[in-house]
Design a protein around this motif. Sequence first.
Motif, PDB file in Angstrom:
ATOM      1  N   VAL A  50       0.843  -1.206   0.000  1.00  7.44           N
ATOM      2  CA  VAL A  50       0.000   0.000   0.000  1.00  7.44           C
ATOM      3  C   VAL A  50       0.871   1.245   0.000  1.00  7.44           C
ATOM      4  O   VAL A  50       0.692   2.165  -0.814  1.00  7.44           O
ATOM      5  CB  VAL A  50      -0.942   0.002   1.224  1.00  7.44           C
ATOM      6  CG1 VAL A  50      -1.739   1.303   1.275  1.00  7.44           C
ATOM      7  CG2 VAL A  50      -1.866  -1.199   1.184  1.00  7.44           C
ATOM      8  N   GLN A  51       1.832   1.290   0.901  1.00  3.13           N
ATOM      9  CA  GLN A  51       2.723   2.442   1.008  1.00  3.13           C
ATOM     10  C   GLN A  51       3.558   2.613  -0.246  1.00  3.13           C
ATOM     11  O   GLN A  51       3.748   3.730  -0.744  1.00  3.13           O
ATOM     12  CB  GLN A  51       3.624   2.260   2.228  1.00  3.13           C
ATOM     13  CG  GLN A  51       4.572   3.418   2.491  1.00  3.13           C
ATOM     14  CD  GLN A  51       5.447   3.136   3.697  1.00  3.13           C
ATOM     15  OE1 GLN A  51       5.150   2.269   4.518  1.00  3.13           O
ATOM     16  NE2 GLN A  51       6.552   3.855   3.810  1.00  3.13           N
ATOM     17  N   ALA A  66      -5.588   1.024  -0.717  1.00  9.40           N
ATOM     18  CA  ALA A  66      -5.697   0.454   0.630  1.00  9.40           C
ATOM     19  C   ALA A  66      -6.935  -0.425   0.763  1.00  9.40           C
ATOM     20  O   ALA A  66      -6.878  -1.500   1.374  1.00  9.40           O
ATOM     21  CB  ALA A  66      -5.729   1.569   1.670  1.00  9.40           C
ATOM     22  N   ALA A  67      -8.064   0.015   0.192  1.00 10.34           N
ATOM     23  CA  ALA A  67      -9.300  -0.764   0.273  1.00 10.34           C
ATOM     24  C   ALA A  67      -9.150  -2.097  -0.458  1.00 10.34           C
ATOM     25  O   ALA A  67      -9.582  -3.147   0.035  1.00 10.34           O
ATOM     26  CB  ALA A  67     -10.463   0.037  -0.317  1.00 10.34           C
ATOM     27  N   LEU A  68      -8.528  -2.064  -1.636  1.00  9.96           N
ATOM     28  CA  LEU A  68      -8.310  -3.304  -2.385  1.00  9.96           C
ATOM     29  C   LEU A  68      -7.391  -4.257  -1.625  1.00  9.96           C
ATOM     30  O   LEU A  68      -7.633  -5.465  -1.561  1.00  9.96           O
ATOM     31  CB  LEU A  68      -7.718  -2.985  -3.760  1.00  9.96           C
ATOM     32  CG  LEU A  68      -8.660  -2.313  -4.761  1.00  9.96           C
ATOM     33  CD1 LEU A  68      -7.907  -1.924  -6.028  1.00  9.96           C
ATOM     34  CD2 LEU A  68      -9.831  -3.228  -5.095  1.00  9.96           C
ATOM     35  N   ALA A  69      -6.336  -3.697  -1.041  1.00  9.05           N
ATOM     36  CA  ALA A  69      -5.408  -4.525  -0.271  1.00  9.05           C
ATOM     37  C   ALA A  69      -6.107  -5.144   0.937  1.00  9.05           C
ATOM     38  O   ALA A  69      -5.931  -6.333   1.231  1.00  9.05           O
ATOM     39  CB  ALA A  69      -4.209  -3.690   0.183  1.00  9.05           C
ATOM     40  N   SER A  97       0.060   1.183   6.940  1.00 11.94           N
ATOM     41  CA  SER A  97       0.729   1.433   5.665  1.00 11.94           C
ATOM     42  C   SER A  97       0.086   2.596   4.926  1.00 11.94           C
ATOM     43  O   SER A  97       0.776   3.442   4.346  1.00 11.94           O
ATOM     44  CB  SER A  97       0.687   0.166   4.811  1.00 11.94           C
ATOM     45  OG  SER A  97       1.506   0.291   3.675  1.00 11.94           O
ATOM     46  N   LEU A  98      -1.248   2.665   4.955  1.00 10.96           N
ATOM     47  CA  LEU A  98      -1.964   3.775   4.318  1.00 10.96           C
ATOM     48  C   LEU A  98      -1.617   5.101   4.980  1.00 10.96           C
ATOM     49  O   LEU A  98      -1.291   6.089   4.303  1.00 10.96           O
ATOM     50  CB  LEU A  98      -3.469   3.529   4.387  1.00 10.96           C
ATOM     51  CG  LEU A  98      -4.361   4.720   3.988  1.00 10.96           C
ATOM     52  CD1 LEU A  98      -4.159   5.076   2.534  1.00 10.96           C
ATOM     53  CD2 LEU A  98      -5.828   4.405   4.284  1.00 10.96           C
TER      54      LEU A  98
END
Length: 421
Positions: A262-263, A303-306, A340-341
């Motif tokens: 994500v990051q 982030a949502a997908l992850a 991470s986000l």
Amino acid sequence: MSEARVKNNSDKAMSLRRNMLWNSFGSLTRTICKWLFTLVVVRFSDGFDAAGILALAMSISNLVNPIAESRLRVYYVTEQSDMRPVANYMGIRVVSTLIALVVGVMYAVFSSDGEAIVIISLYVVYQMILNYTEGFHAVQQRAMRMDLIGISYAVEGVLSLTVFTISMYVFHSLLIAIVGVIVVALAVAIAYDAPSTSRFAAIHPRFDFEDIFKTLVRLSPLVAVAITFNIVGLVPRQALADSFGDHALGVYAAVATPVIVVQVAAGYIYTPIIGKLVELFHADKRRVLLLHLKIIGMFLVIAALAALVFAVMGEQILVILFGEEIRPYSFLIQPAVILSLLTAMTWFLNDLLFGIRSFWGCFIGGLSAAVVTLVVTPRLTALFELNGPSMIGIVSYLVSLMIMTGFYVAAYLKDPEPLTE
């Protein structure tokens, strides 16, 4: 006009889109390879202790990296004037890298013992080599030739992973594996990065010590900012290792590593265009605002997908990567995704503040994150145990984001551009 700009006339710049694609390709390749270091260590070691030492080495190198970098790449890329030659930048980077190396080794000596001191110190050496090559990449980025950066990242990442894996498989030694990647990093820097950059500018370091001193002093608050942000990662991990052992830190590092996607993905989105964002901030505030909203929206989508993927398949992914021993710890994934986000959003906003030269905003934002971390670490480590580093980071970055947003809004509203076409 700078050397990079003059020489670029005979070495055609690429479009912004192609630069972003090349940078993303190289960065993603190298990030995946570095992430696989942890996987390799777990697979070819007994338990998670070696992974814990590697995680600590990475955290300590992250702590001193800002000293070596001194935000010189962002400073060079976003500088509106072209007064300082590239060779002077490289001279500054030599000095800052040596200072960081000394600090990192000293930290290893005083915070670790036995073979861990040697492993951590060598990993710091490895990171310092990579950090120095960022000076070359800054020149290439300003010349709009980030294909050269992408190739460098990809080649170094693949070769390092190959050597690291072979070393661990044959010798089962983290020490030998790190020596191997040091050799690779040096080889890529000497054989590829330096020659490809010399097409744009004279890169042999020039040491104007008065300029070096003034520049490093001027940038020292920004170095302090980066160090304070890295405290958010290092202190909770050290607290986890101290309270529950290297095995616990190794488990956390193994589980948390995949979600760094994500990051990293967020970094690919904004890093290649940070100079353009700063330019638009001063020229077209309506457009830059829309770009900010689009970038943040993309962060949230990633982030949502992850989070969705890890919710459905996270446990299976961990077992495939690290074996059955990791299955009971899949509960660590989702907090790490949120962390991470927030890390990506914090660095994005901090880089924006740096680009518009809001140094106080950068400094207070970083200082607040570090202070919150130091205050809440003992309590949250005891309360959340292995989830402690994630929860501590979430709290610290939320506070920092609120503070830095205030500084950015104030800068935006100061003498604003018309919000109409």
